[in-house]
Design a protein around this motif. Structure first.
Motif, PDB file in Angstrom:
ATOM      1  N   UNK A   1      15.015 -27.649  -2.387  1.00 27.01           N
ATOM      2  CA  UNK A   1      13.598 -27.847  -2.078  1.00 27.01           C
ATOM      3  C   UNK A   1      13.020 -29.008  -2.879  1.00 27.01           C
ATOM      4  N   UNK A   2      13.433 -29.123  -4.134  1.00 29.06           N
ATOM      5  CA  UNK A   2      12.963 -30.242  -4.962  1.00 29.06           C
ATOM      6  C   UNK A   2      13.421 -31.569  -4.370  1.00 29.06           C
ATOM      7  N   UNK A   3      14.665 -31.618  -3.914  1.00 36.49           N
ATOM      8  CA  UNK A   3      15.217 -32.852  -3.355  1.00 36.49           C
ATOM      9  C   UNK A   3      14.513 -33.255  -2.061  1.00 36.49           C
ATOM     10  N   UNK A   4      13.991 -32.279  -1.337  1.00 34.41           N
ATOM     11  CA  UNK A   4      13.338 -32.589  -0.062  1.00 34.41           C
ATOM     12  C   UNK A   4      11.836 -32.780  -0.192  1.00 34.41           C
ATOM     13  N   UNK A   5      11.293 -32.758  -1.408  1.00 34.51           N
ATOM     14  CA  UNK A   5       9.890 -33.064  -1.615  1.00 34.51           C
ATOM     15  C   UNK A   5       8.926 -31.915  -1.411  1.00 34.51           C
ATOM     16  N   UNK A   6       9.432 -30.682  -1.376  1.00 33.54           N
ATOM     17  CA  UNK A   6       8.554 -29.538  -1.158  1.00 33.54           C
ATOM     18  C   UNK A   6       7.606 -29.332  -2.342  1.00 33.54           C
ATOM     19  N   UNK A   7       8.090 -29.599  -3.569  1.00 34.51           N
ATOM     20  CA  UNK A   7       7.242 -29.426  -4.750  1.00 34.51           C
ATOM     21  C   UNK A   7       6.001 -30.292  -4.687  1.00 34.51           C
ATOM     22  N   UNK A   8       6.165 -31.566  -4.311  1.00 33.84           N
ATOM     23  CA  UNK A   8       5.012 -32.451  -4.176  1.00 33.84           C
ATOM     24  C   UNK A   8       4.103 -31.995  -3.048  1.00 33.84           C
ATOM     25  N   UNK A   9       4.705 -31.470  -1.980  1.00 35.96           N
ATOM     26  CA  UNK A   9       3.894 -30.971  -0.859  1.00 35.96           C
ATOM     27  C   UNK A   9       3.043 -29.779  -1.287  1.00 35.96           C
ATOM     28  N   UNK A  10       3.604 -28.913  -2.156  1.00 33.03           N
ATOM     29  CA  UNK A  10       2.816 -27.809  -2.697  1.00 33.03           C
ATOM     30  C   UNK A  10       1.581 -28.344  -3.432  1.00 33.03           C
ATOM     31  N   UNK A  11       1.776 -29.382  -4.250  1.00 32.14           N
ATOM     32  CA  UNK A  11       0.646 -29.980  -4.968  1.00 32.14           C
ATOM     33  C   UNK A  11      -0.399 -30.523  -4.006  1.00 32.14           C
ATOM     34  N   UNK A  12       0.062 -31.225  -2.971  1.00 36.01           N
ATOM     35  CA  UNK A  12      -0.868 -31.798  -2.003  1.00 36.01           C
ATOM     36  C   UNK A  12      -1.638 -30.706  -1.262  1.00 36.01           C
TER      37      UNK A  12
ATOM     38  N   UNK B   1      21.684 -18.714   1.953  1.00 41.75           N
ATOM     39  CA  UNK B   1      22.484 -19.703   2.677  1.00 41.75           C
ATOM     40  C   UNK B   1      21.691 -20.317   3.827  1.00 41.75           C
ATOM     41  N   UNK B   2      20.970 -19.480   4.557  1.00 42.34           N
ATOM     42  CA  UNK B   2      20.169 -19.977   5.671  1.00 42.34           C
ATOM     43  C   UNK B   2      19.061 -20.896   5.181  1.00 42.34           C
ATOM     44  N   UNK B   3      18.423 -20.515   4.058  1.00 44.23           N
ATOM     45  CA  UNK B   3      17.375 -21.359   3.491  1.00 44.23           C
ATOM     46  C   UNK B   3      17.907 -22.701   3.038  1.00 44.23           C
ATOM     47  N   UNK B   4      19.088 -22.692   2.419  1.00 43.44           N
ATOM     48  CA  UNK B   4      19.718 -23.942   1.968  1.00 43.44           C
ATOM     49  C   UNK B   4      20.032 -24.836   3.167  1.00 43.44           C
ATOM     50  N   UNK B   5      20.617 -24.244   4.210  1.00 42.12           N
ATOM     51  CA  UNK B   5      20.958 -25.015   5.409  1.00 42.12           C
ATOM     52  C   UNK B   5      19.697 -25.573   6.075  1.00 42.12           C
ATOM     53  N   UNK B   6      18.639 -24.776   6.109  1.00 45.67           N
ATOM     54  CA  UNK B   6      17.383 -25.228   6.717  1.00 45.67           C
ATOM     55  C   UNK B   6      16.790 -26.392   5.933  1.00 45.67           C
ATOM     56  N   UNK B   7      16.804 -26.287   4.607  1.00 45.24           N
ATOM     57  CA  UNK B   7      16.279 -27.378   3.773  1.00 45.24           C
ATOM     58  C   UNK B   7      17.082 -28.652   3.993  1.00 45.24           C
ATOM     59  N   UNK B   8      18.389 -28.510   4.126  1.00 43.50           N
ATOM     60  CA  UNK B   8      19.249 -29.670   4.345  1.00 43.50           C
ATOM     61  C   UNK B   8      18.917 -30.347   5.679  1.00 43.50           C
ATOM     62  N   UNK B   9      18.756 -29.556   6.715  1.00 42.24           N
ATOM     63  CA  UNK B   9      18.451 -30.111   8.042  1.00 42.24           C
ATOM     64  C   UNK B   9      17.067 -30.746   8.054  1.00 42.24           C
TER      65      UNK B   9
ATOM     66  N   UNK C   1      15.502 -32.119   5.732  1.00 40.41           N
ATOM     67  CA  UNK C   1      15.439 -33.368   4.971  1.00 40.41           C
ATOM     68  C   UNK C   1      15.647 -34.593   5.854  1.00 40.41           C
ATOM     69  N   UNK C   2      16.307 -34.433   6.993  1.00 40.52           N
ATOM     70  CA  UNK C   2      16.598 -35.570   7.868  1.00 40.52           C
ATOM     71  C   UNK C   2      15.450 -35.881   8.831  1.00 40.52           C
ATOM     72  N   UNK C   3      14.370 -35.098   8.786  1.00 38.32           N
ATOM     73  CA  UNK C   3      13.264 -35.300   9.712  1.00 38.32           C
ATOM     74  C   UNK C   3      12.459 -36.561   9.395  1.00 38.32           C
ATOM     75  N   UNK C   4      12.518 -37.007   8.135  1.00 35.74           N
ATOM     76  CA  UNK C   4      11.744 -38.198   7.750  1.00 35.74           C
ATOM     77  C   UNK C   4      12.535 -39.018   6.747  1.00 35.74           C
ATOM     78  N   UNK C   5      12.233 -40.286   6.711  1.00 37.17           N
ATOM     79  CA  UNK C   5      13.019 -41.230   5.928  1.00 37.17           C
ATOM     80  C   UNK C   5      12.940 -40.960   4.431  1.00 37.17           C
ATOM     81  N   UNK C   6      11.741 -40.591   3.929  1.00 34.25           N
ATOM     82  CA  UNK C   6      11.568 -40.449   2.484  1.00 34.25           C
ATOM     83  C   UNK C   6      12.225 -39.194   1.921  1.00 34.25           C
ATOM     84  N   UNK C   7      12.632 -38.247   2.780  1.00 29.96           N
ATOM     85  CA  UNK C   7      13.295 -37.033   2.285  1.00 29.96           C
ATOM     86  C   UNK C   7      14.756 -36.952   2.719  1.00 29.96           C
TER      87      UNK C   7
END
Length: 654
Positions: free
Chosen positions: A215-226, A389-397, A399-405
């Motif tokens: 989640x940290x790698x995909x920018x979720x932490x910053x999204x929580x702040x926003x 495992x499902x959460x990890x796979x979902x986060x991985x997928x 991440x490819x939705x946008x260039x910055x993640x």
């Protein structure tokens, strides 16, 4: 002359190394960086591989040996014997030797598994088995000292001494063990080092920690702040309120009070200071909110997984549902405290131009999908392993939705390595806590302590709760949350259960007070870390955090006296009134602590606010609750009249 406000400062990495033992690792490994990367990536891949439905975990000793052995090797390569070694290049030869010795001693179980679980149980363990166990125990304690801290090692060491020499201690005496018998039980059984904590750590906890890394790698932490700033930033004291909301959201996937404080505080504390909050208050707000992250489902600082094993009457999915209401009450209290402080200081919200737009937030709403997925699966009855495992796979997928993640191959490798690094202190703490629990089980110490607490308290439940609270806070000052819960669940919770407190309420009680230690002076490491960022007085920050988090000291008593708060026998008709009165009561207590209600109170009004709030919090006593409510209404009316009078005489007064 106005005193110059101290500048915000403190390098996040240096603050983590100073206040968070878990982050005090070598920064420049030299050629050994490749070895660390290989071991760390291999460990994460092993856990992902064994978590697949087609595989499943190995038997507890084998799974635990790979898990703990690799972790100990990594700890000796990453964590120096002294903090001064953090900045030195490379790894000393003796730490390399210790790394491979520790791995060898634990991996020994893999190679001798058939003997250990078969003939050795009948014919007796050989000398080599006891020698290896001795080396393994010593190196485990040293690794724990490096990665977690000295307090847990002292407690584990005292437990071992008690196991060896505690035969003649009055009341707490036991039959006694020689070293051979004790080492065998500690090292090769399912009741100690490889007991429940390591079994859970080697299956569920590791995966959820890796999920947090993803989640940290995909920018979720910053999204929580926003999200937090978008929701609360424009209101009175918006920056502080946003810090509370952001920490609550980040708490759903993270576990360390100090790490949360530094990660979030590097962003929120400067903003609070710019909004004119005092440095001590800014540090305290972030510390109290970040500490609350450990009680926020679904992760709850990793202790929720172990609690689900210890509390026989509920499952893990039940634990996270039960934990929601107490956690929300805690954060509501901190939120209310920031509101009163902002009103007292006359601090307004941020201008709209400085806040994230709703349109921008909605464009990134998909970042919440991994968290939504994992919570849905847990509540729906899937195993924690499958959900993780499902959460990890979902986060991985996602991440490819946008260039910055989007994750590159390098990012993926880094995530696999980071997954092991964040787990090392938890693994060491669980294994050393297992030593303590093992001694408690082998010697019957848990029953003796429970009996001692019951005798000390007599027939007074409040005294029993108070003594248990003190014990949990004292242990919490030196132990990480997971280890603290493991120890107190073995020694203190049984006393509450023996008195008649529901099992769930008893375990949540000791769990909460172990966490609150992080913001309880004088040892309040989360507040110290926040003060380092804010350039504030650490003790003042700790005292202020204590005031803000006062709900954390009240809520556990509420769900013991009225277990409906932890959903024991709860219905809508019984639960809703308790939540409402608890919220109003905590608001009053918070007002007394922060020295502001409708207007600035006189000293006796603060006492009455505190009394009225406690009256409202006391469950199932309608006359007392109505008296408390009447007190609050009366104080509010008097303060409103006084405020209008002062504004009329001097408009700038209020």
């Amino acid at each position: 002359m106005k005193e110059k406000e101290p500048a915000t400062g403190g390098n996040p990495d240096e603050l983590l190394a100073k206040y968070d033992k878990e982050s005090a690792y070598r920064q420049n490994l030299g050629k050994w960086g490749w070895v660390v990367a290989f071991l760390a990536i291999s460990l994460t891949v092993f856990h992902l591989w064994r978590a697949l439905p087609t595989n499943g975990p190995l038997v507890f000793l084998l799974q635990g040996a790979v898990h703990l052995g690799t972790a100990l090797g990594l700890i000796f390569l990453l964590y120096p014997a002294r903090k001064t070694g953090i900045k030195k290049k490379g790894v000393p030869w003796y730490d390399v030797v210790l790394a491979f010795m520790s791995m060898g001693s634990i991996y020994y179980i893999l190679f001798r598994y058939e003997w250990i679980t078969g003939p050795a149980r009948i014919l007796g363990f050989e000398t080599i088995d006891i020698v290896v166990a001795t080396i393994g125990i010593i190196l485990l304690l040293e690794a724990t000292r490096r990665a977690v801290g000295i307090p847990i090692v002292i407690i584990a060491g005292l437990a071992i001494l008690y196991g060896l020499y505690g035969t003649n201690i009055p009341y707490f005496g036991h039959g006694g063990f020689d070293w051979s018998g004790l080492a065998r039980r500690l090292f090769y059984s399912s009741d100690a080092i490889f007991g429940t904590p390591i079994q859970i750590s080697s299956t569920y906890i590791y995966l959820f920690l890796f999920f947090g890394v993803m989640l940290t790698k995909t920018g979720v932490g910053q999204y929580f702040n926003d999200l937090a700033f978008g929701a609360t930033g424009r209101y009175t004291g918006g920056t502080a309120k946003a810090a509370v909301v952001a920490s609550a959201m980040q708490g759903t996937v993270t576990g360390s009070s100090v790490a949360n404080t530094v990660a979030s505080g590097s962003f929120t504390i400067p903003m609070m200071k710019r909004a004119r909050f005092k440095p001590e208050f800014a540090a305290a707000t972030e510390a109290s909110a970040s500490t609350g992250g450990q009680i926020m489902p679904p992760i709850m600082g990793a202790a929720a997984f172990i609690m689900a094993e210890y509390v026989s009457s509920v499952s893990y999915s039940d634990i996270i549902i039960i934990g929601i209401i107490p956690a929300l009450l805690y954060f509501a209290s901190v939120f209310i405290g920031t509101h009163f402080e902002a009103k007292k200081q006359g601090i307004t919200g941020l201008p709209k131009s400085q806040l994230p737009t709703m349109k921008g937030l909605l464009k990134r709403i998909d970042l919440l999908l991994p968290l939504v997925t994992i919570v849905y699966m847990l509540v729906s009855g899937f195993t924690p392993t499958t959900a993780a495992l499902t959460g990890i796979a979902t986060a991985f997928v996602i991440s490819f939705f946008r260039k910055d993640t989007r994750m590159t191959p390098r990012d993926m490798i880094n995530a696999l390595e980071q997954g092991a690094r964040v787990a090392l202190p938890v693994i060491a703490a669980c294994a050393s806590a297992g030593i303590i629990v093992g001694i408690v089980v082998f010697t019957g110490l848990g029953g003796k302590i429970a009996g001692g607490l019951l005798n000390l308290a007599g027939d007074n439940l409040f005294l029993l709760l108070f003594f248990t609270m003190i014990a949990c806070i004292l242990l919490g000052m030196g132990l990480p949350t997971t280890a603290n819960y493991v120890v107190t669940a073995s020694m203190a919770a049984p006393a509450l259960i023996a008195y008649g407190v529901p099992e769930v309420a008893a375990h949540f009680f000791v769990f909460y007070f172990g966490i609150i230690a992080d913001i309880t002076p004088p040892v309040c490491l989360a507040a110290y870390a926040g003060a380092g960022i804010a350039r504030a007085n650490p003790m003042k920050a700790g005292v202020t955090a204590f005031k803000l988090a006062i709900a954390g000291f009240i809520i556990p008593y509420v769900f013991v006296y009225n277990p409906v708060l932890v959903l024991q026998g709860a219905t809508a008709l019984t639960l809703i009134p308790v939540i409402i009165t608890a919220l109003i009561g905590m608001a009053a207590v918070s007002a007394a602590m922060m020295n502001y209600f409708v207007y600035k109170p006189y000293w006796f009004e603060r006492i009455l606010l505190l009394a009225g709030g406690i009256m409202l919090i006391i469950p199932e006593n309608l006359p007392v609750e109505l008296t408390g409510l009447a007190l609050l209404i009366a104080i509010g009316l008097f303060q409103r009249m006084r405020k209008k009078r002062d504004e009329k005489n001097d408009p700038q007064t209020a």
